[in-house]
Design a protein around this motif. Sequence first.
Motif, PDB file in Angstrom:
ATOM      1  N   GLY A   1      35.315  41.413  53.746  1.00 40.79           N
ATOM      2  CA  GLY A   1      35.162  42.697  53.181  1.00 40.79           C
ATOM      3  C   GLY A   1      36.056  43.764  53.596  1.00 40.79           C
ATOM      4  N   SER A   2      36.596  43.664  54.897  1.00 34.73           N
ATOM      5  CA  SER A   2      37.675  44.722  55.394  1.00 34.73           C
ATOM      6  C   SER A   2      36.944  46.231  55.223  1.00 34.73           C
ATOM      7  CB  SER A   2      38.959  44.385  54.760  1.00 34.73           C
ATOM      8  OG  SER A   2      38.996  45.224  53.433  1.00 34.73           O
ATOM      9  N   SER A   3      37.853  47.100  55.574  1.00 33.12           N
ATOM     10  CA  SER A   3      37.654  48.380  55.818  1.00 33.12           C
ATOM     11  C   SER A   3      37.519  48.898  54.250  1.00 33.12           C
ATOM     12  CB  SER A   3      38.660  49.464  56.152  1.00 33.12           C
ATOM     13  OG  SER A   3      38.961  48.744  57.406  1.00 33.12           O
ATOM     14  N   SER A   4      37.985  48.146  53.240  1.00 37.90           N
ATOM     15  CA  SER A   4      37.991  48.804  51.847  1.00 37.90           C
ATOM     16  C   SER A   4      36.811  48.637  51.309  1.00 37.90           C
ATOM     17  CB  SER A   4      38.973  48.013  51.312  1.00 37.90           C
ATOM     18  OG  SER A   4      40.485  48.443  51.593  1.00 37.90           O
ATOM     19  N   ALA A   5      36.026  47.380  51.462  1.00 33.23           N
ATOM     20  CA  ALA A   5      34.725  47.263  50.850  1.00 33.23           C
ATOM     21  C   ALA A   5      33.852  48.197  51.448  1.00 33.23           C
ATOM     22  CB  ALA A   5      34.410  45.639  50.903  1.00 33.23           C
TER      23      ALA A   5
ATOM     24  N   ILE B   1      32.657  35.363  43.841  1.00 32.88           N
ATOM     25  CA  ILE B   1      33.138  36.526  44.392  1.00 32.88           C
ATOM     26  C   ILE B   1      33.085  37.695  43.465  1.00 32.88           C
ATOM     27  CG2 ILE B   1      34.948  37.579  45.370  1.00 32.88           C
ATOM     28  CD1 ILE B   1      33.985  35.778  47.460  1.00 32.88           C
ATOM     29  N   THR B   2      33.486  37.311  42.276  1.00 30.92           N
ATOM     30  CA  THR B   2      33.459  38.239  41.132  1.00 30.92           C
ATOM     31  C   THR B   2      32.359  38.864  40.853  1.00 30.92           C
ATOM     32  OG1 THR B   2      34.217  36.312  39.812  1.00 30.92           O
ATOM     33  CG2 THR B   2      35.676  38.088  39.894  1.00 30.92           C
ATOM     34  N   GLU B   3      31.200  37.949  40.785  1.00 37.17           N
ATOM     35  CA  GLU B   3      29.829  38.410  40.481  1.00 37.17           C
ATOM     36  C   GLU B   3      29.365  39.553  41.437  1.00 37.17           C
ATOM     37  OE1 GLU B   3      27.669  34.180  39.441  1.00 37.17           O
ATOM     38  OE2 GLU B   3      27.309  34.968  41.222  1.00 37.17           O
TER      39      GLU B   3
ATOM     40  N   SER C   1      42.426  42.891  44.317  1.00 35.63           N
ATOM     41  CA  SER C   1      42.798  41.907  45.203  1.00 35.63           C
ATOM     42  C   SER C   1      41.619  40.840  45.375  1.00 35.63           C
ATOM     43  CB  SER C   1      43.421  42.003  46.357  1.00 35.63           C
ATOM     44  OG  SER C   1      44.501  40.909  46.501  1.00 35.63           O
ATOM     45  N   LEU C   2      40.670  41.613  46.057  1.00 37.21           N
ATOM     46  CA  LEU C   2      39.502  40.740  46.531  1.00 37.21           C
ATOM     47  C   LEU C   2      38.878  40.167  45.259  1.00 37.21           C
ATOM     48  CD1 LEU C   2      38.351  42.858  49.569  1.00 37.21           C
ATOM     49  CD2 LEU C   2      40.007  40.937  49.372  1.00 37.21           C
ATOM     50  N   GLU C   3      38.630  41.024  44.344  1.00 36.45           N
ATOM     51  CA  GLU C   3      37.772  40.456  43.152  1.00 36.45           C
ATOM     52  C   GLU C   3      38.566  39.232  42.765  1.00 36.45           C
ATOM     53  OE1 GLU C   3      37.309  43.684  40.167  1.00 36.45           O
ATOM     54  OE2 GLU C   3      35.762  42.557  38.834  1.00 36.45           O
TER      55      GLU C   3
END
Lengths: 198, 285
Positions: B49-53, A186-188, A134-136
């Motif tokens: 970034g959260s715990s996951s990153a 971000i994706t980078e 999701s973050l990516e």
Amino acid sequence: MSIAQPLRHDVVTPYLEKTGKPGLSLAAEVKEQSGTDLFRCYQCRSCGNGCPFVQAMDYTPNQVLRLVQFGMRREVLSCKTIWICVGCHTCSSQCPMSIDIASVMDTLRLMAVEEGVAIGKPNIIDFHEEVLRSLEKYGRAHKLGIMLGYKRQTGRWLKDLDVGLKMLAKRKLDLIPSRVRDVKEITELFQCYWRESA
Amino acid sequence: MNDVRQLDFSYFPGCSLATTAAESNRSMMQAARILGLNLIELEDWNCCGSSSAQTMCKNLSLAMAARNLSLAPAGRPLVAMCPRCLHYLRSAQECLKAEVETREALEEKWRRPITTDLEIIHFMEVLARYGLDRLQANARRSLKGMRYVPYYGCTLFRPPRLAKEKYFQGEMENILGALGAEAVPDALSYRCCGSFLSATDPEIVTPLVQEIIASAAAAKADCLVTACAMCQLNLEMRNTSKAKIPIFHFSEILALALGAEDYEEWFIRHLVDPRPVIRKLSRAA
């Protein structure tokens, strides 16, 4: 709780592979990476007694420190405890020797991921991966997408359905993700990310 | 309010306050506006970034937090409400201070400078530092008669790296006490809410949440007030016992006391209806 294996040091440690330097014990390696001195632990068990999640763990936090001190790499990197730990730092704040146990857990998790050992609590790493997807994509966490993706991975569609529906009804789960405009930046960053395809 | 100088801050909402906990965001913005604290949302911010990153990749976790720092204009403090975001932003700053090469590589990548002396503070710290007299001057509704459990959660002052800076314990009691509310001391204020295990392993978290709620019920509290949006959600979502105690975001109670009018819109988003507590307050007034 599994029976501890006899004392054993792996011949080629990832540290040796990475640095070409032999001789660093698991404990020294963890100390270096976490910045906390776990040699100070004298097994008083304050951490294990205070941990809210200890009942779901296979080793108590003090036992994890002991495994590290004994150099039992495979045993400790594949245990459940390091994944169940959410980093609430109750142990770190209760330790009479000021060992930041939570940061040891952080380090052990990273080592487990990097070294590709069998993960002790696979559903939790599935969840973290889903968050990262999701973050990516959006640069921010899209919770509905994460929960659906997580359910797809674990196949437990009906588990927690009532809570999910309640949250949807209360509009706590947005259908459309909030996203970063410059998502390329971000994706980078995800190029470094350890991939399951490896 | 008009005679008080406006103070400018950069503001980092974070993923929870932007979505699931929008009611916390809205109420905080209301409270800040009334107090003359101008929170300017960080342009194009991303997840901390959260715990996951943090779990999966150290570089990624650092870079995600660092990008936010690179977007923050120098000269005004960066404010966060979510304790975890605060923790990761501050940890990243510590790291960039120590590792100059890493910082320079990121600066080059984004073609923006990263100010390492940027102040990163929690909203509660803003209040403690600039807001206490403003609070007294702007209080519109008395919280007298409200018995609450101050629930700080695990992150605000426990991680050793954060504890070195500002120690928050007691801050919520100072602020809400000044507005008339009564803190209930003998409940599990510092027990962890379960964090992401609430999503992955609810069976581990449910009994822990029950214990927290039961301790609040035994202490005859009307509600719990949290400093963290994730705690707020977990404590409501994983409470399966009959005792339904509402859980408020700290900002909601603050804004309520400062006379905000749109509280119905926040409260309908709660899983446990908090309106009986509010009715009790207005009857007492």
